[in-house]
Design a protein around this motif. Structure first.
Motif, PDB file in Angstrom:
ATOM      1  N   ARG A  11       4.806 -10.245  14.950  1.00  9.42           N
ATOM      2  CA  ARG A  11       3.606  -9.514  14.533  1.00  9.42           C
ATOM      3  C   ARG A  11       3.152  -9.867  13.134  1.00  9.42           C
ATOM      4  NH1 ARG A  11       3.110  -3.302  16.249  1.00  9.42           N
ATOM      5  NH2 ARG A  11       3.301  -3.587  18.474  1.00  9.42           N
ATOM      6  N   CYS A  12       4.101 -10.092  12.229  1.00  9.43           N
ATOM      7  CA  CYS A  12       3.765 -10.280  10.813  1.00  9.43           C
ATOM      8  C   CYS A  12       2.793 -11.444  10.642  1.00  9.43           C
ATOM      9  CB  CYS A  12       5.042 -10.546  10.019  1.00  9.43           C
ATOM     10  SG  CYS A  12       4.709 -10.963   8.299  1.00  9.43           S
ATOM     11  N   ASP A  13       1.713 -11.160   9.927  1.00  6.90           N
ATOM     12  CA  ASP A  13       0.719 -12.189   9.658  1.00  6.90           C
ATOM     13  C   ASP A  13       0.756 -12.670   8.218  1.00  6.90           C
ATOM     14  OD1 ASP A  13      -0.439 -12.685  12.099  1.00  6.90           O
ATOM     15  OD2 ASP A  13      -1.840 -11.016  11.931  1.00  6.90           O
ATOM     16  N   GLY A  14       1.744 -12.207   7.465  1.00 15.12           N
ATOM     17  CA  GLY A  14       1.925 -12.716   6.113  1.00 15.12           C
ATOM     18  C   GLY A  14       0.895 -12.250   5.097  1.00 15.12           C
ATOM     19  N   TYR A  15       0.372 -11.042   5.292  1.00  9.81           N
ATOM     20  CA  TYR A  15      -0.591 -10.537   4.310  1.00  9.81           C
ATOM     21  C   TYR A  15       0.058 -10.259   2.950  1.00  9.81           C
ATOM     22  CZ  TYR A  15      -3.727  -9.751   8.227  1.00  9.81           C
ATOM     23  OH  TYR A  15      -4.516  -9.912   9.325  1.00  9.81           O
ATOM     24  N   GLY A  16       1.332  -9.953   2.973  1.00  8.65           N
ATOM     25  CA  GLY A  16       2.059  -9.771   1.716  1.00  8.65           C
ATOM     26  C   GLY A  16       1.916  -8.422   1.059  1.00  8.65           C
ATOM     27  N   MET A  17       1.276  -7.472   1.741  1.00  4.44           N
ATOM     28  CA  MET A  17       1.111  -6.157   1.121  1.00  4.44           C
ATOM     29  C   MET A  17       2.449  -5.458   0.900  1.00  4.44           C
ATOM     30  SD  MET A  17      -2.182  -5.107   3.352  1.00  4.44           S
ATOM     31  CE  MET A  17      -2.433  -3.472   2.734  1.00  4.44           C
ATOM     32  N   CYS A  18       3.390  -5.691   1.794  1.00  5.60           N
ATOM     33  CA  CYS A  18       4.698  -5.059   1.655  1.00  5.60           C
ATOM     34  C   CYS A  18       5.383  -5.528   0.370  1.00  5.60           C
ATOM     35  CB  CYS A  18       5.569  -5.344   2.867  1.00  5.60           C
ATOM     36  SG  CYS A  18       5.721  -7.090   3.273  1.00  5.60           S
ATOM     37  N   ALA A  19       5.258  -6.800   0.065  1.00  4.37           N
ATOM     38  CA  ALA A  19       5.907  -7.337  -1.138  1.00  4.37           C
ATOM     39  C   ALA A  19       5.236  -6.816  -2.412  1.00  4.37           C
ATOM     40  CB  ALA A  19       5.881  -8.860  -1.108  1.00  4.37           C
ATOM     41  N   TYR A  33       5.189 -15.115   3.891  1.00  2.00           N
ATOM     42  CA  TYR A  33       5.942 -14.218   4.770  1.00  2.00           C
ATOM     43  C   TYR A  33       7.103 -13.596   4.008  1.00  2.00           C
ATOM     44  CZ  TYR A  33       3.262 -15.977   8.664  1.00  2.00           C
ATOM     45  OH  TYR A  33       2.222 -16.286   9.494  1.00  2.00           O
ATOM     46  N   PRO A  34       7.415 -12.349   4.315  1.00  2.00           N
ATOM     47  CA  PRO A  34       8.402 -11.632   3.512  1.00  2.00           C
ATOM     48  C   PRO A  34       9.846 -12.068   3.740  1.00  2.00           C
ATOM     49  CG  PRO A  34       7.545 -10.221   5.245  1.00  2.00           C
ATOM     50  CD  PRO A  34       6.788 -11.503   5.330  1.00  2.00           C
ATOM     51  N   ILE A  35      10.583 -12.020   2.646  1.00  2.00           N
ATOM     52  CA  ILE A  35      12.031 -12.239   2.668  1.00  2.00           C
ATOM     53  C   ILE A  35      12.635 -10.991   2.041  1.00  2.00           C
ATOM     54  CG2 ILE A  35      13.919 -13.684   1.831  1.00  2.00           C
ATOM     55  CD1 ILE A  35      11.735 -15.823   1.245  1.00  2.00           C
ATOM     56  N   VAL A  55       1.552   0.832   5.324  1.00  3.56           N
ATOM     57  CA  VAL A  55       0.372   0.019   4.996  1.00  3.56           C
ATOM     58  C   VAL A  55       0.356  -1.334   5.702  1.00  3.56           C
ATOM     59  CG1 VAL A  55       0.136   1.107   2.740  1.00  3.56           C
ATOM     60  CG2 VAL A  55       1.303  -1.093   2.934  1.00  3.56           C
ATOM     61  N   CYS A  56       1.436  -1.719   6.324  1.00  2.00           N
ATOM     62  CA  CYS A  56       1.420  -3.010   7.017  1.00  2.00           C
ATOM     63  C   CYS A  56       0.309  -2.993   8.072  1.00  2.00           C
ATOM     64  CB  CYS A  56       2.765  -3.290   7.685  1.00  2.00           C
ATOM     65  SG  CYS A  56       2.709  -4.802   8.675  1.00  2.00           S
ATOM     66  N   PRO A  57      -0.671  -3.867   7.939  1.00  4.20           N
ATOM     67  CA  PRO A  57      -1.836  -3.799   8.827  1.00  4.20           C
ATOM     68  C   PRO A  57      -1.536  -4.121  10.283  1.00  4.20           C
ATOM     69  CG  PRO A  57      -1.992  -5.701   7.362  1.00  4.20           C
ATOM     70  CD  PRO A  57      -0.801  -4.924   6.922  1.00  4.20           C
ATOM     71  N   VAL A  58      -0.409  -4.755  10.553  1.00  6.20           N
ATOM     72  CA  VAL A  58      -0.098  -5.100  11.943  1.00  6.20           C
ATOM     73  C   VAL A  58       1.145  -4.359  12.459  1.00  6.20           C
ATOM     74  CG1 VAL A  58      -1.234  -7.347  11.850  1.00  6.20           C
ATOM     75  CG2 VAL A  58       1.160  -7.147  11.169  1.00  6.20           C
ATOM     76  N   LEU A  59       1.566  -3.348  11.698  1.00  9.24           N
ATOM     77  CA  LEU A  59       2.703  -2.502  12.094  1.00  9.24           C
ATOM     78  C   LEU A  59       3.952  -3.334  12.410  1.00  9.24           C
ATOM     79  CD1 LEU A  59       0.790  -0.017  14.415  1.00  9.24           C
ATOM     80  CD2 LEU A  59       1.232   0.196  11.961  1.00  9.24           C
ATOM     81  N   ALA A  60       4.214  -4.295  11.539  1.00  5.93           N
ATOM     82  CA  ALA A  60       5.358  -5.175  11.779  1.00  5.93           C
ATOM     83  C   ALA A  60       6.653  -4.650  11.166  1.00  5.93           C
ATOM     84  CB  ALA A  60       5.064  -6.564  11.206  1.00  5.93           C
ATOM     85  N   LEU A  61       6.540  -3.626  10.324  1.00  7.34           N
ATOM     86  CA  LEU A  61       7.729  -3.152   9.610  1.00  7.34           C
ATOM     87  C   LEU A  61       8.218  -1.821  10.161  1.00  7.34           C
ATOM     88  CD1 LEU A  61       6.722  -3.810   5.894  1.00  7.34           C
ATOM     89  CD2 LEU A  61       8.331  -5.113   7.277  1.00  7.34           C
ATOM     90  N   SER A  62       9.512  -1.627  10.071  1.00  6.05           N
ATOM     91  CA  SER A  62      10.085  -0.316  10.361  1.00  6.05           C
ATOM     92  C   SER A  62      11.270  -0.102   9.426  1.00  6.05           C
ATOM     93  CB  SER A  62      10.513  -0.202  11.826  1.00  6.05           C
ATOM     94  OG  SER A  62      11.387  -1.245  12.149  1.00  6.05           O
TER      95      SER A  62
HETATM   96  S1  SF4 Z   1       2.553  -6.196   5.132  1.00  6.48           S
HETATM   97 FE1  SF4 Z   1       3.124  -6.551   7.267  1.00  6.48          FE
HETATM   98  S2  SF4 Z   1       1.924  -8.343   7.891  1.00  6.48           S
HETATM   99 FE2  SF4 Z   1       1.963  -8.270   5.657  1.00  6.48          FE
HETATM  100  S3  SF4 Z   1       3.670  -9.594   5.039  1.00  6.48           S
HETATM  101 FE3  SF4 Z   1       4.411  -7.474   5.114  1.00  6.48          FE
HETATM  102  S4  SF4 Z   1       5.233  -7.277   7.192  1.00  6.48           S
HETATM  103 FE4  SF4 Z   1       3.930  -9.077   7.201  1.00  6.48          FE
END
Ligand code: SF4
Length: 74
Positions: A11-19, A33-35, A55-62
């Motif tokens: 799912r992750c599209d690498g927007y980087g908001m989580c980082a 992409y997050p590490i 805030v992950c726009p594609v709900l890739a995190l839990s």
């Molecule tokens: S916010 Fe979501 S989509 Fe963006 S890098 Fe983090 S996990 Fe991936």
């Protein structure tokens, strides 16, 4: 035992908001992409980790509770 972040890398599209929210625990690779740092998230950062999940726009995190010994609860 502690909270850890899990990611659905499909799912992750690498927007980087989580980082941006949790730079102490999440870095980005060359493609954005997050590490994650290994180990549980420090207690003081758990609210920010929850926010990153939200805030992950594609709900890739839990955020999940990791158990030190998964087989010991039988
Ligand atoms: S916010 Fe979501 S989509 Fe963006 S890098 Fe983090 S996990 Fe991936």
């Amino acid at each position: 035992m502690g909270d850890v972040l899990r990611i659905d890398r499909i799912r992750c599209d690498g927007y980087g908001m989580c980082a941006e929210l949790l730079p102490e625990h999440i870095a980005l690779d060359d493609w954005g992409y997050p590490i994650f740092r290994s180990g549980p998230i420090p207690h003081r950062l758990v609210p920010l980790a929850r926010r990153a999940v939200e805030v992950c726009p594609v709900l890739a995190l839990s955020l999940v509770r990791e158990r030190a010994h998964p087989s010991s609860d039988h």
